[in-house]
Motif scaffolding. Sequence first.
Motif, PDB file in Angstrom:
ATOM      1  N   THR A 282       0.833  -1.214   0.000  1.00  0.00           N
ATOM      2  CA  THR A 282       0.000   0.000   0.000  1.00  0.00           C
ATOM      3  C   THR A 282       0.862   1.255   0.000  1.00  0.00           C
ATOM      4  OG1 THR A 282      -1.783  -1.140   1.185  1.00  0.00           O
ATOM      5  CG2 THR A 282      -1.752   1.276   1.275  1.00  0.00           C
ATOM      6  N   ALA A 283       1.876   1.278   0.841  1.00  0.00           N
ATOM      7  CA  ALA A 283       2.751   2.451   0.925  1.00  0.00           C
ATOM      8  C   ALA A 283       3.464   2.704  -0.398  1.00  0.00           C
ATOM      9  CB  ALA A 283       3.761   2.257   2.049  1.00  0.00           C
ATOM     10  N   VAL A 284       3.976   1.645  -1.016  1.00  0.00           N
ATOM     11  CA  VAL A 284       4.703   1.786  -2.278  1.00  0.00           C
ATOM     12  C   VAL A 284       3.773   2.289  -3.382  1.00  0.00           C
ATOM     13  CG1 VAL A 284       5.924   0.528  -4.086  1.00  0.00           C
ATOM     14  CG2 VAL A 284       6.422   0.048  -1.682  1.00  0.00           C
ATOM     15  N   VAL A 285       2.567   1.713  -3.468  1.00  0.00           N
ATOM     16  CA  VAL A 285       1.614   2.121  -4.508  1.00  0.00           C
ATOM     17  C   VAL A 285       1.189   3.574  -4.316  1.00  0.00           C
ATOM     18  CG1 VAL A 285      -0.706   1.722  -5.423  1.00  0.00           C
ATOM     19  CG2 VAL A 285       0.795  -0.210  -4.937  1.00  0.00           C
ATOM     20  N   GLN A 286       0.923   3.962  -3.060  1.00  0.00           N
ATOM     21  CA  GLN A 286       0.519   5.344  -2.800  1.00  0.00           C
ATOM     22  C   GLN A 286       1.615   6.322  -3.204  1.00  0.00           C
ATOM     23  OE1 GLN A 286      -2.634   4.933   0.976  1.00  0.00           O
ATOM     24  NE2 GLN A 286      -0.505   5.473   1.346  1.00  0.00           N
TER      25      GLN A 286
ATOM     26  N   PRO B 219      -2.741  15.003  -2.870  1.00  0.00           N
ATOM     27  CA  PRO B 219      -1.736  15.828  -2.190  1.00  0.00           C
ATOM     28  C   PRO B 219      -1.313  15.222  -0.848  1.00  0.00           C
ATOM     29  CG  PRO B 219      -3.919  16.793  -1.980  1.00  0.00           C
ATOM     30  CD  PRO B 219      -4.051  15.656  -2.947  1.00  0.00           C
ATOM     31  N   ALA B 220      -0.040  15.474  -0.499  1.00  0.00           N
ATOM     32  CA  ALA B 220       0.512  15.024   0.792  1.00  0.00           C
ATOM     33  C   ALA B 220       0.313  13.536   1.028  1.00  0.00           C
ATOM     34  CB  ALA B 220      -0.105  15.831   1.934  1.00  0.00           C
ATOM     35  N   VAL B 221       0.333  12.775  -0.059  1.00  0.00           N
ATOM     36  CA  VAL B 221       0.101  11.343   0.087  1.00  0.00           C
ATOM     37  C   VAL B 221       1.265  10.652   0.805  1.00  0.00           C
ATOM     38  CG1 VAL B 221       1.169  10.558  -2.061  1.00  0.00           C
ATOM     39  CG2 VAL B 221      -0.828   9.343  -1.157  1.00  0.00           C
ATOM     40  N   TRP B 222       2.412  11.364   0.886  1.00  0.00           N
ATOM     41  CA  TRP B 222       3.557  10.748   1.569  1.00  0.00           C
ATOM     42  C   TRP B 222       3.283  10.518   3.054  1.00  0.00           C
ATOM     43  CZ3 TRP B 222       5.932  13.141   5.635  1.00  0.00           C
ATOM     44  CH2 TRP B 222       5.651  14.490   5.836  1.00  0.00           C
TER      45      TRP B 222
ATOM     46  N   SER C 227       1.486   7.321   3.536  1.00  0.00           N
ATOM     47  CA  SER C 227       2.411   6.275   3.092  1.00  0.00           C
ATOM     48  C   SER C 227       3.428   5.964   4.182  1.00  0.00           C
ATOM     49  CB  SER C 227       3.127   6.716   1.809  1.00  0.00           C
ATOM     50  OG  SER C 227       2.197   6.917   0.761  1.00  0.00           O
ATOM     51  N   VAL C 228       3.922   7.000   4.859  1.00  0.00           N
ATOM     52  CA  VAL C 228       4.852   6.782   5.970  1.00  0.00           C
ATOM     53  C   VAL C 228       4.156   6.020   7.102  1.00  0.00           C
ATOM     54  CG1 VAL C 228       6.177   7.921   7.793  1.00  0.00           C
ATOM     55  CG2 VAL C 228       6.324   8.748   5.438  1.00  0.00           C
ATOM     56  N   VAL C 229       2.896   6.412   7.372  1.00  0.00           N
ATOM     57  CA  VAL C 229       2.134   5.704   8.410  1.00  0.00           C
ATOM     58  C   VAL C 229       1.983   4.232   8.031  1.00  0.00           C
ATOM     59  CG1 VAL C 229      -0.116   5.515   9.552  1.00  0.00           C
ATOM     60  CG2 VAL C 229       0.893   7.769   9.125  1.00  0.00           C
ATOM     61  N   ALA C 230       1.725   3.958   6.747  1.00  0.00           N
ATOM     62  CA  ALA C 230       1.578   2.577   6.287  1.00  0.00           C
ATOM     63  C   ALA C 230       2.893   1.808   6.440  1.00  0.00           C
ATOM     64  CB  ALA C 230       1.115   2.556   4.833  1.00  0.00           C
ATOM     65  N   LEU C 231       4.029   2.471   6.124  1.00  0.00           N
ATOM     66  CA  LEU C 231       5.326   1.806   6.267  1.00  0.00           C
ATOM     67  C   LEU C 231       5.650   1.515   7.734  1.00  0.00           C
ATOM     68  CD1 LEU C 231       7.546   3.688   3.653  1.00  0.00           C
ATOM     69  CD2 LEU C 231       6.820   1.291   3.598  1.00  0.00           C
ATOM     70  N   VAL C 232       5.334   2.473   8.607  1.00  0.00           N
ATOM     71  CA  VAL C 232       5.552   2.251  10.043  1.00  0.00           C
ATOM     72  C   VAL C 232       4.684   1.082  10.524  1.00  0.00           C
ATOM     73  CG1 VAL C 232       5.247   3.238  12.344  1.00  0.00           C
ATOM     74  CG2 VAL C 232       6.251   4.624  10.514  1.00  0.00           C
ATOM     75  N   THR C 233       3.428   1.070  10.060  1.00  0.00           N
ATOM     76  CA  THR C 233       2.533  -0.035  10.426  1.00  0.00           C
ATOM     77  C   THR C 233       3.097  -1.368   9.955  1.00  0.00           C
ATOM     78  OG1 THR C 233       0.618   1.441  10.272  1.00  0.00           O
ATOM     79  CG2 THR C 233       0.192  -0.938  10.196  1.00  0.00           C
TER      80      THR C 233
ATOM     81  N   TYR D 296      -4.861   8.877   5.947  1.00  0.00           N
ATOM     82  CA  TYR D 296      -5.026   9.251   4.534  1.00  0.00           C
ATOM     83  C   TYR D 296      -6.041  10.380   4.384  1.00  0.00           C
ATOM     84  CZ  TYR D 296      -5.739   8.753  -0.493  1.00  0.00           C
ATOM     85  OH  TYR D 296      -5.815   8.996  -1.838  1.00  0.00           O
ATOM     86  N   MET D 297      -7.188  10.259   5.050  1.00  0.00           N
ATOM     87  CA  MET D 297      -8.227  11.289   4.944  1.00  0.00           C
ATOM     88  C   MET D 297      -7.731  12.643   5.431  1.00  0.00           C
ATOM     89  SD  MET D 297     -11.659   9.329   6.298  1.00  0.00           S
ATOM     90  CE  MET D 297     -11.796   7.553   6.155  1.00  0.00           C
TER      91      MET D 297
END
Length: 349
Positions: A28-32, A39-42, A45-51, A92-93
């Motif tokens: 998910t993080a890589v695709v995002q 905007p500010a999708v990073w 994505s960081v939250v997903a990588l930490v998860t 994300y929201m």
Amino acid sequence: MSSVADRAVVQDRLDITLALASALFTVTAVVQLTADPAPAVWIPSVVALVTAAVFAIGCVLVRGRHGQFLLRRPMLWSAGVAALVGINPFAYMLATGITYPAIGALLTIVAIAALFPAWRVAAAIILGVNVCWLVTAVAIPPEPGLPTLLVQMAKADALAAMIMLTWERTRSRVAGANELVRQLAVVDDLTGLPNRRGLLERATELVDDARRTGAPVAVGFVDIDGLKSVNDHAGHAAGDDMIRRAAQCLATTTVSSGLFVARLAGDEFVVIGVGDPVLRWSDHLVAVRGALARQGISASIGSAIGDAREIDSVDRLLSEADWAMMADKRSRRSVSGPERDDGPQASPS
């Protein structure tokens, strides 16, 4: 969920969930980061990588030597997994300002229902996701409008409810089947009393409890006289009836005294007392012998009393009580003669 089997199911699902979730949030993080134009999708994505990293570490720990320490509270860890999953769609929201379509929130609701066996806890977490989603939608109004979002939320909740009800029904049936198997394994089918396995399980529990409280433990070994003679002369059906009557006498005599009784094997029964009943142990054995005698059943009885803190297991007391029973049998034979065991006789003393 209190049974060992239920806890094992939670542990298995937690193990699988950690591994799959780590891979899913990495993708998910890589695709995002590479394909999502929001905007500010990073930030999400960081939250997903930490998860993903947290789940990967958890999976390694669960599978390693620290697994038993972590899995002592599987429900707590499962709740933590569900909460961490739930954070991602709201990250994300809030970061992108896009409330609808909140696919992440929809999937979170369904995933929690599917992966979390404790339906009450799952329902509480899903309710929290709903509340957070509504608050976010009020702060960041969705383009299709709030009614459309509520419809999607209702659909996700309905699907989650169906999954939870199905899971709970399946879990209840599995628990019922496990209990039936356990009962078949520990209950003697002829007398309805605990069998040898049930005796050893319960005796171990009683001795462990007595060891913690310092209470004395007493074991009575009851051997019914003359069963072989009854089987030889009247048939095994008569012998079975004799065993059933003896079991009924023992159960009726001991039930109000706080004693535990089981059929060890054949014509052998065991009575166990812990704590206060031990103070009147001789009276209990006299009552047992008298109840059997009134049914025309003679028995040899031996007993042993000990301090649970000084014995390794109940086996020692069982052995001592068995020897005492044999001594009682020899003593009664010397008084009444060898013919004592030729058939069941009353012996109120």
